[in-house]
Write an enzyme that holds these catalytic residues in place. Structure first.
Site, PDB file in Angstrom:
ATOM      1  N   TRP A   1      49.489 -26.412 -39.672  1.00 31.73           N
ATOM      2  CA  TRP A   1      50.293 -27.501 -40.243  1.00 31.73           C
ATOM      3  C   TRP A   1      50.916 -28.354 -39.163  1.00 31.73           C
ATOM      4  O   TRP A   1      50.927 -29.581 -39.278  1.00 31.73           O
ATOM      5  CB  TRP A   1      51.330 -26.958 -41.226  1.00 31.73           C
ATOM      6  CG  TRP A   1      50.671 -26.429 -42.469  1.00 31.73           C
ATOM      7  CD1 TRP A   1      50.642 -25.136 -42.880  1.00 31.73           C
ATOM      8  CD2 TRP A   1      49.902 -27.170 -43.428  1.00 31.73           C
ATOM      9  NE1 TRP A   1      49.912 -25.039 -44.045  1.00 31.73           N
ATOM     10  CE2 TRP A   1      49.449 -26.267 -44.405  1.00 31.73           C
ATOM     11  CE3 TRP A   1      49.552 -28.516 -43.564  1.00 31.73           C
ATOM     12  CZ2 TRP A   1      48.666 -26.654 -45.500  1.00 31.73           C
ATOM     13  CZ3 TRP A   1      48.774 -28.910 -44.644  1.00 31.73           C
ATOM     14  CH2 TRP A   1      48.333 -27.978 -45.598  1.00 31.73           C
TER      15      TRP A   1
ATOM     16  N   ASP B   1      59.234 -29.362 -40.521  1.00 32.30           N
ATOM     17  CA  ASP B   1      58.485 -29.155 -41.761  1.00 32.30           C
ATOM     18  C   ASP B   1      58.875 -27.760 -42.260  1.00 32.30           C
ATOM     19  O   ASP B   1      58.508 -26.753 -41.655  1.00 32.30           O
ATOM     20  CB  ASP B   1      56.984 -29.237 -41.472  1.00 32.30           C
ATOM     21  CG  ASP B   1      56.128 -28.929 -42.699  1.00 32.30           C
ATOM     22  OD1 ASP B   1      56.683 -28.570 -43.754  1.00 32.30           O
ATOM     23  OD2 ASP B   1      54.883 -29.022 -42.576  1.00 32.30           O
TER      24      ASP B   1
ATOM     25  N   LYS C   1      55.878 -24.453 -52.765  1.00 29.11           N
ATOM     26  CA  LYS C   1      56.028 -23.077 -52.296  1.00 29.11           C
ATOM     27  C   LYS C   1      57.321 -22.463 -52.835  1.00 29.11           C
ATOM     28  O   LYS C   1      57.270 -21.459 -53.518  1.00 29.11           O
ATOM     29  CB  LYS C   1      55.992 -23.017 -50.765  1.00 29.11           C
ATOM     30  CG  LYS C   1      54.588 -23.110 -50.164  1.00 29.11           C
ATOM     31  CD  LYS C   1      54.025 -24.489 -50.073  1.00 29.11           C
ATOM     32  CE  LYS C   1      52.598 -24.532 -49.574  1.00 29.11           C
ATOM     33  NZ  LYS C   1      52.341 -25.656 -48.688  1.00 29.11           N
TER      34      LYS C   1
HETATM   35  C1  LIG Z   1      51.609 -26.575 -47.982  1.00 38.07           C
HETATM   36  C2  LIG Z   1      52.113 -27.152 -46.701  1.00 38.07           C
HETATM   37  C3  LIG Z   1      51.930 -28.501 -46.350  1.00 38.07           C
HETATM   38  C4  LIG Z   1      51.100 -29.455 -47.177  1.00 38.07           C
HETATM   39  O1  LIG Z   1      51.678 -29.821 -48.350  1.00 38.07           O
HETATM   40  P1  LIG Z   1      50.952 -30.894 -49.289  1.00 38.07           P
HETATM   41  O2  LIG Z   1      51.915 -30.998 -50.414  1.00 38.07           O
HETATM   42  O3  LIG Z   1      49.622 -30.346 -49.693  1.00 38.07           O
HETATM   43  O4  LIG Z   1      50.807 -32.147 -48.517  1.00 38.07           O
HETATM   44  C5  LIG Z   1      52.482 -28.948 -45.168  1.00 38.07           C
HETATM   45  N1  LIG Z   1      53.171 -28.125 -44.361  1.00 38.07           N
HETATM   46  C6  LIG Z   1      53.356 -26.826 -44.659  1.00 38.07           C
HETATM   47  C7  LIG Z   1      54.134 -25.956 -43.725  1.00 38.07           C
HETATM   48  C8  LIG Z   1      52.834 -26.310 -45.834  1.00 38.07           C
HETATM   49  O5  LIG Z   1      53.017 -25.002 -46.131  1.00 38.07           O
END
Ligand SMILES: *Cc1c(COP(=O)(O)O)cnc(C)c1O
Length: 360
Positions: free
Chosen positions: A102, A172, A196
């Site tokens: 990511w 993030d 999540k």
């Molecule tokens: C799932 C995830 C993403 C991507 O999220 P989207 O909603 O599919 O764009 C980005 N960063 C992390 C750490 C994630 O777990």
């Protein structure tokens, strides 16, 4: 058939209480004589919902007053691009720390817009660790430093927020937000895709320090401009009302569970149970350095890849869903977000023990 323990990495399990409440009020919400999905986002009732969910999130995370909370769209991935669009200046570069897929993707998106420096990377060891802070090559003149606080695919998590001096830190936190107490003030901006630990996909929570919003340039499209979204209370255009509503229910559920201190204790116990079993099993293996193992995503391998298919088939039949690892890593991955009770982790450990005995 009945609901099973769902170890999906995302979209992930939601608390059953929340789903039941949404089911109960799906047709008629809050006296509106219509579904919450069917009413104006500018109605008094929806605005009250929006304000209450923001208050609850602020309370849960103890968000300081000089931070703005936004409920936006586009998934975390859109914000990989939107962050450099808003905060990278022409005469500055930006620093990214790569600890998994990511953060790599975030850096790649930023590269299309600005000058990206890789301040540190664990790619050489296949993302099994976080490079020690002393080894990071940070530029004190960078526009910001970006990290992924929890790498959902590799199962690598920052257990402490790194000190990056006066440069704004952007995190993030998609797969770790609300899993335990977090010192928001150590970050200039936090963002999280909802699917999540917050709610359904599509919704993105952004928590941003107000002074950073002053940097948003006037010459980018308004729809990508965080300051414009802040000025309009996340209603520059029609928000994801259904997602926002569910997020609000999840925040209430978390408060009823005892807030983030209680969630943190539960999540620590769940992670200890699973890693403890894996490490002592002499059968399963987790490749991540112990000090940075994720509390949310636990990848593990079996002694031989030929066993994977049987493991997945049998675990699924036992009521343990979605344990297949990400294609970049192989093996298995158990995502044990807030909505996973410790009983689910215990059921997984019991199955794993039984499977190992039968396939030794
Ligand atoms: C799932 C995830 C993403 C991507 O999220 P989207 O909603 O599919 O764009 C980005 N960063 C992390 C750490 C994630 O777990």
């Amino acid at each position: 058939m009945s609901r099973a323990y769902n170890f999906s990495a995302g979209p992930a399990a939601l608390p059953e209480d929340v789903l039941r409440q949404a089911q109960t009020e799906l047709l008629e919400w809050n006296g509106a004589r219509a579904s919450v999905m069917e009413i104006s986002h500018r109605s008094k009732a929806f605005i009250a919902l929006a304000e209450e969910s923001e208050r609850d999130l602020r309370e849960l995370l103890d968000v300081p007053a000089n931070y703005t909370v936004l409920f936006l769209q586009g998934g975390a991935s859109q914000h990989f691009a939107q962050i450099p669009m808003n905060f990278a200046r022409r005469d500055q570069s930006v620093d990214y720390v790569l600890t998994g897929d990511w953060s790599e993707k975030a850096a790649k998106e930023a590269k299309a817009l600005t000058n990206v420096r890789i301040a540190a990377t664990a790619a050489v060891t296949n993302y099994d660790r976080i490079p020690p802070r002393e080894e990071w090559d940070l530029d004190p003149g960078a526009a910001y430093v970006h990290i992924a606080a929890n790498e959902t695919i590799r199962g690598v998590e920052f257990h402490e927020v790194p000190d990056v001096g006066n440069v704004p830190l952007i995190g993030d936190v998609s797969s770790t937000i609300l899993s335990r107490p977090l010192d928001v003030s150590k970050y200039a901006l936090l963002y999280a895709g909802a699917q999540k630990n917050i709610g359904p996909s599509g919704l993105v929570a952004v928590i941003v320090r107000e002074d950073l919003l002053e940097r948003c340039p006037k010459d980018i499209p308004r729809i990508f401009n965080y300051a414009e979204h802040a000025a309009k209370n996340s209603m520059l255009n029609t928000p994801n009302t259904w997602g926002w509503y569910l997020a609000g229910l999840v925040f209430k559920w978390m408060k009823a569970q005892g807030g983030l201190a209680a969630m943190g204790e539960r999540n620590r116990a769940k992670a200890n149970l699973l890693y403890g079993y894996i490490d002592n099993s002499g059968y399963y293996r987790n490749p991540v350095e112990r000090s940075v193992r994720s509390w949310m995503n636990v990848p593990f391998t079996l002694p031989r890849a030929e066993l994977d298919e049987a493991f997945l088939k049998e675990s699924n039949a036992t009521g343990l869903l979605a344990l297949k690892g990400h294609r970049a890593v192989g093996g298995m991955r158990a995502s044990i977000y807030n909505a996973m009770p410790i009983e689910g982790v215990q059921a997984l450990v019991d199955f794993m023990r039984d499977f190992a005995q039968r396939n030794g």
